[in-house]
Design a protein around this motif. Structure first.
Motif, PDB file in Angstrom:
ATOM      1  N   GLY A 118       0.814  -1.217   0.000  1.00 30.46           N
ATOM      2  CA  GLY A 118       0.000   0.000   0.000  1.00 30.46           C
ATOM      3  C   GLY A 118       0.840   1.256   0.000  1.00 30.46           C
ATOM      4  N   LYS A 119       0.839   1.940  -1.131  1.00 28.80           N
ATOM      5  CA  LYS A 119       1.554   3.215  -1.199  1.00 28.80           C
ATOM      6  C   LYS A 119       0.845   4.224  -0.303  1.00 28.80           C
ATOM      7  CE  LYS A 119       3.025   3.594  -6.003  1.00 28.80           C
ATOM      8  NZ  LYS A 119       2.892   4.611  -7.042  1.00 28.80           N
ATOM      9  N   ILE A 120       1.595   5.204   0.186  1.00 30.96           N
ATOM     10  CA  ILE A 120       0.975   6.354   0.840  1.00 30.96           C
ATOM     11  C   ILE A 120       1.559   7.648   0.293  1.00 30.96           C
ATOM     12  CG2 ILE A 120       0.292   5.243   3.006  1.00 30.96           C
ATOM     13  CD1 ILE A 120       2.802   6.446   4.299  1.00 30.96           C
ATOM     14  N   PHE A 121       0.702   8.637   0.254  1.00 26.45           N
ATOM     15  CA  PHE A 121       1.091   9.990  -0.136  1.00 26.45           C
ATOM     16  C   PHE A 121       0.968  10.837   1.120  1.00 26.45           C
ATOM     17  CE2 PHE A 121       1.518  13.925  -2.068  1.00 26.45           C
ATOM     18  CZ  PHE A 121       0.382  14.712  -1.966  1.00 26.45           C
ATOM     19  N   LEU A 122       2.078  11.384   1.574  1.00 27.61           N
ATOM     20  CA  LEU A 122       2.126  12.110   2.840  1.00 27.61           C
ATOM     21  C   LEU A 122       1.944  13.605   2.623  1.00 27.61           C
ATOM     22  CD1 LEU A 122       5.324  10.414   4.292  1.00 27.61           C
ATOM     23  CD2 LEU A 122       3.050  10.238   5.285  1.00 27.61           C
ATOM     24  N   PHE A 123       1.248  14.262   3.555  1.00 25.04           N
ATOM     25  CA  PHE A 123       1.133  15.722   3.496  1.00 25.04           C
ATOM     26  C   PHE A 123       0.823  16.254   4.892  1.00 25.04           C
ATOM     27  CE2 PHE A 123      -3.503  15.335   3.529  1.00 25.04           C
ATOM     28  CZ  PHE A 123      -3.700  14.114   2.904  1.00 25.04           C
ATOM     29  N   LYS A 124       1.310  17.436   5.143  1.00 25.24           N
ATOM     30  CA  LYS A 124       1.065  18.083   6.437  1.00 25.24           C
ATOM     31  C   LYS A 124      -0.342  18.663   6.426  1.00 25.24           C
ATOM     32  CE  LYS A 124       2.989  21.956   9.129  1.00 25.24           C
ATOM     33  NZ  LYS A 124       2.289  23.066   8.473  1.00 25.24           N
ATOM     34  N   ASN A 125      -1.060  18.434   7.505  1.00 25.69           N
ATOM     35  CA  ASN A 125      -2.433  18.932   7.640  1.00 25.69           C
ATOM     36  C   ASN A 125      -2.489  20.426   7.362  1.00 25.69           C
ATOM     37  OD1 ASN A 125      -4.931  19.879   8.573  1.00 25.69           O
ATOM     38  ND2 ASN A 125      -5.008  18.438  10.262  1.00 25.69           N
ATOM     39  N   ARG A 126      -3.364  20.821   6.432  1.00 28.81           N
ATOM     40  CA  ARG A 126      -3.431  22.214   6.009  1.00 28.81           C
ATOM     41  C   ARG A 126      -4.029  23.130   7.070  1.00 28.81           C
ATOM     42  NH1 ARG A 126      -8.644  23.642   4.480  1.00 28.81           N
ATOM     43  NH2 ARG A 126     -10.065  21.930   4.089  1.00 28.81           N
ATOM     44  N   ILE A 127      -4.645  22.567   8.097  1.00 27.99           N
ATOM     45  CA  ILE A 127      -5.339  23.399   9.073  1.00 27.99           C
ATOM     46  C   ILE A 127      -4.481  23.686  10.307  1.00 27.99           C
ATOM     47  CG2 ILE A 127      -7.347  23.481  10.609  1.00 27.99           C
ATOM     48  CD1 ILE A 127      -8.811  21.729   8.624  1.00 27.99           C
ATOM     49  N   LEU A 128      -3.467  22.887  10.536  1.00 27.90           N
ATOM     50  CA  LEU A 128      -2.664  23.052  11.751  1.00 27.90           C
ATOM     51  C   LEU A 128      -1.255  23.527  11.432  1.00 27.90           C
ATOM     52  CD1 LEU A 128      -3.644  19.774  13.643  1.00 27.90           C
ATOM     53  CD2 LEU A 128      -4.484  22.098  14.079  1.00 27.90           C
ATOM     54  N   PRO A 129      -0.597  24.285  12.318  1.00 26.54           N
ATOM     55  CA  PRO A 129      -1.118  24.764  13.593  1.00 26.54           C
ATOM     56  C   PRO A 129      -2.134  25.884  13.382  1.00 26.54           C
ATOM     57  CG  PRO A 129       1.035  25.702  13.194  1.00 26.54           C
ATOM     58  CD  PRO A 129       0.784  24.742  12.077  1.00 26.54           C
ATOM     59  N   ASN A 130      -3.060  26.020  14.289  1.00 29.78           N
ATOM     60  CA  ASN A 130      -4.075  27.037  14.087  1.00 29.78           C
ATOM     61  C   ASN A 130      -4.524  27.640  15.405  1.00 29.78           C
ATOM     62  OD1 ASN A 130      -5.907  28.552  12.483  1.00 29.78           O
ATOM     63  ND2 ASN A 130      -7.554  27.263  13.246  1.00 29.78           N
ATOM     64  N   VAL A 131      -4.706  28.928  15.404  1.00 28.62           N
ATOM     65  CA  VAL A 131      -5.374  29.608  16.504  1.00 28.62           C
ATOM     66  C   VAL A 131      -6.465  30.465  15.873  1.00 28.62           C
ATOM     67  CG1 VAL A 131      -5.179  31.281  18.372  1.00 28.62           C
ATOM     68  CG2 VAL A 131      -3.315  29.662  17.957  1.00 28.62           C
ATOM     69  N   ASP A 132      -7.705  30.224  16.268  1.00 26.71           N
ATOM     70  CA  ASP A 132      -8.823  31.004  15.740  1.00 26.71           C
ATOM     71  C   ASP A 132      -8.931  32.263  16.607  1.00 26.71           C
ATOM     72  OD1 ASP A 132     -12.267  30.169  14.806  1.00 26.71           O
ATOM     73  OD2 ASP A 132     -11.219  32.091  14.914  1.00 26.71           O
TER      74      ASP A 132
END
Lengths: 179, 521
Positions: free
Chosen positions: B346-360
């Protein structure tokens, strides 16, 4: 949020539906616009996150007001209500204290907005806060500050100014922080 | 029922990127081509300033109401298929809301069965699509970096726009990647030059992220395109045949009036996505096609598959750089594990979560936090998350069908039978360990890890391409086996879902189909 008794007097405590307030006029008067702008400016003063009394974002704010009053669903009723609510608060507490209480210690219970005060807070103050932040207020809290924020119009990415805080190898501020 | 006297050269069922791209190709060749393009959904205004302000303030988008409603579709099996929020049923299709991440499939992705004994091979190769990928990247305006090692096979075809560089908030993960042997890369993103980095990509006020709406608007407004007609609120009911080989008409309903219409054409192109393409073929029964058009071998709807979603989240006690997520897309990714040696497990494509780090920050102010309190939060604990698409392989027993009832756009409801490959937990756990190693290297405490069930965002394979009708539904030119004039042009035709997003590949095969149809014409 504070559990203090809700601030204000008979206007603020007036009971209304939770849905957007209607208004017989379909446009704001100049005086109402001035009063709304004052609410917006006071947000920046309360949190100290704009140096120029928000003058640099007046055009963005004006565009918001135009969109909210000229296109459905209209916010004219909400804006007129907010002006009346703030007027009562200023008469009761004085200008500075009125805004401080409205923003930080209003005593509005959780749930749908069913008073005029709650409407002013939900549909005007809270929305103005969000607009103030994305218009540039997010940069006014800390140093180093973020260069960009979701909603902030940063300009063409082909401008010379970077639109984000860029990655620079070897400058990880966490290096000294790792446990 | 009314039958129009107008006879079209082409009828398209669906108005997403596939249909828009093929139609554009046909009209570029001959502006007078007569085309009817149907879409079940409505038209949602693009670039509306009021809609944009409401999105910025409340998070609500003007097309949210076109999503599947929770609970109306169903799944049976050992997962709960993720229907909600995964497709836009409207003019322009799902590129109205997509994230615009644009990766090419890799050469080995077209030979999954040959390489692993599992899944399926495509009847075309990467080389058959290479030039179309290049054209698609120009068309979508993809910003990327060809210098990464996984781009070696296409380095002679540069991206049309420079990449979005990494941000400071990516730095700690970039350095950890390198230490654990993962090559960091920059996410290829479809953004035009006029991008103002508002981070409101899901509803861009400037039209800076590709949407098929813009292509269709251009096609409609071009005065030379006198034969191009586009209709919304027009779900297709059934394809009508006069013989086994020949489709002659489509029946559709005008959901505004309730009237049923029958329209004739020379060629029919079903570009309705993975769900609706299969369902339309299945319900187009006749004496010639007892079980639905193209379904003599009971393959329509089968092999439905999508990515599983792996995630590891970690926390750090301080955020001295006051990082927040500054774009609405990830800038850091890696295809190190999207390589031939990982295909079997099983291949995986890695990426950093686009929402974090976050402070609203706005939320904190609304809650009545003071300036000092907000400053402390901005410098306080932060979380980062590493995510991955995991390539699942389509299985014969997993199938998509209709269930009784229609949704509010007149489309039959969807049912999916789905059992996961029993080897998935062991394989996914191995991949999660790779991801956790990144956080250990970063010095972050791991707070959660796991996987989510697959869903509709990247679903494929319900009308898969194959060498012969015993193995698939469409041939290498996307023509339905056994027919002369019916094509399926959607993710449904993909024999595999690979580890990356499908839209760039869909655009490439749409361009290839457009050339094929022009050559035939």
């Amino acid at each position: 949020m504070s559990t203090d008794t809700m601030i204000g007097g008979p206007i603020c405590h007036g009971q209304v539906d939770a849905t957007l307030l209607d208004h017989e006029d379909h446009t704001l008067t100049a005086a109402q616009r001035e009063a709304l702008w004052e609410i917006f400016v006071e947000i920046g003063r309360c949190w100290g996150n704009f140096d120029d009394d928000s003058a640099s974002v007046h055009s963005s704010w004006s565009e918001l007001i135009e969109a909210k009053t000229q296109q459905p669903p209209s916010y004219v009723g909400e804006y007129a209500n907010a002006v009346a609510v703030v007027q009562e608060l200023v008469q009761m507490y004085g200008r500075e204290e009125a805004y401080r209480q409205l923003f930080l210690h209003n005593g509005i219970p959780a749930g749908p907005p069913v008073t005029r005060l709650a409407h002013a807070k939900r549909y005007v103050v809270d929305e103005f806060i969000r607009v103030q932040i994305v218009a540039g207020g997010f940069q006014g809290f800390v140093t180093p500050s973020p260069a960009n924020y979701n909603g902030y119009v940063g300009g063409s990415r082909y401008n010379r100014l970077p639109r984000v805080v860029p990655y620079v190898p070897g400058t990880d501020p966490l290096r000294e922080e790792k446990p | 029922m009314s039958t129009t006297s107008k006879h079209y050269q082409y009828v398209f069922i669906g108005s997403g990127v596939a249909g828009a791209t093929v139609a554009r190709r046909l009209l570029a060749h001959d502006p007078g081509t007569s085309i009817l393009m149907l879409d079940a959904g409505p038209e949602v205004e693009a670039k509306g300033r009021r809609y944009w302000w409401d999105y910025v303030i409340t998070g609500r988008k003007p097309y949210d109401y076109t999503y599947d409603i929770p609970g109306e579709n169903s799944t049976k099996g050992d997962i709960k298929w993720g229907y909600e929020g995964s497709r836009v049923m409207a003019y322009g299709g799902s590129t109205v809301h997509w994230g615009a991440w644009c990766m090419r499939y890799k050469p080995e992705d077209f030979r999954l069965k040959t390489n692993t004994g599992e899944g399926a091979d495509w009847p075309i190769s990467y080389d058959d699509l290479a030039d179309y990928y290049h054209q698609a990247e120009q068309y979508l305006s993809v910003c990327g970096d060809v210098g990464e090692s996984w781009n070696a096979h296409r380095a002679h075809q540069p991206y049309p726009r420079p990449d979005f560089g990494w941000t400071a908030a990516d730095g700690v993960m970039i350095e950890a990647f390198r230490k654990v042997g993962i090559e960091p890369g920059k996410m290829p993103i479809a953004r035009y030059r006029k991008c103002m980095t508002t981070g409101t990509c899901k509803y861009c006020p400037f039209g800076s992220r590709f949407s098929a709406q813009y292509i269709l608007d251009d096609l409609r407004s071009d005065p030379r395109h006198t034969g191009f007609v586009q209709r919304c609120h027009a779900p297709a009911v059934k394809l009508i045949v006069e013989s086994k080989q020949r489709v002659v008409a489509v029946e559709y309903v005008d959901t505004k009036t309730g009237e049923t219409h029958r329209v004739h054409a020379d060629t029919f192109i079903v570009c309705s996505g993975t769900y609706e393409s299969a369902k339309l073929l299945l319900r187009s029964t006749s004496s010639q096609w007892i079980d639905g058009i193209g379904n003599d071998h009971d393959l329509v709807g089968r092999f439905v598959v999508s990515h599983s979603f792996l995630r590891v989240k970690g926390s750090f006690p301080r955020n001295p750089g006051h990082w927040i997520q500054e774009y609405d897309f990830p800038t850091l990714m890696s295809r190190t594990y999207d390589a031939p040696e990982y295909q079997l497990d099983g291949k995986i494509f890695l990426f950093k979560n686009r929402i974090l780090p976050n402070v609203d920050i706005g939320k904190l102010m609304i809650e009545g936090k003071t300036r000092a309190e907000i400053q402390a939060i901005l410098g306080g604990p932060m979380e980062l998350e590493l995510q991955a698409f995991y390539e699942e392989k389509g299985l014969y027993g997993n199938r998509l069908t209709s269930k009784p009832g229609t949704n509010r756009f007149g489309l039959p409801l969807t049912h999916i039978d789905y059992l996961r490959d029993p080897r998935f937990p062991e394989r996914a756990t191995k991949r999660l360990e790779l991801m956790k190693a990144v956080f250990r290297e970063m010095g972050f405490e791991i707070v959660s890890s796991g996987w989510d069930d697959p869903g509709g965002h990247h679903a494929t394979s319900t009308c898969r391409m194959a060498e012969n009708p015993e193995s698939g539904v469409t041939d290498s030119n996307l023509k339905v086996f056994g027919t002369d004039n019916l094509y399926v042009c959607s993710n449904a035709t993909f024999p595999t879902c690979t580890a990356v997003n499908p839209t760039l590949t869909l655009t490439a095969i749409s361009m290839r189909l457009g050339d094929h149809l022009v050559a035939q014409a």
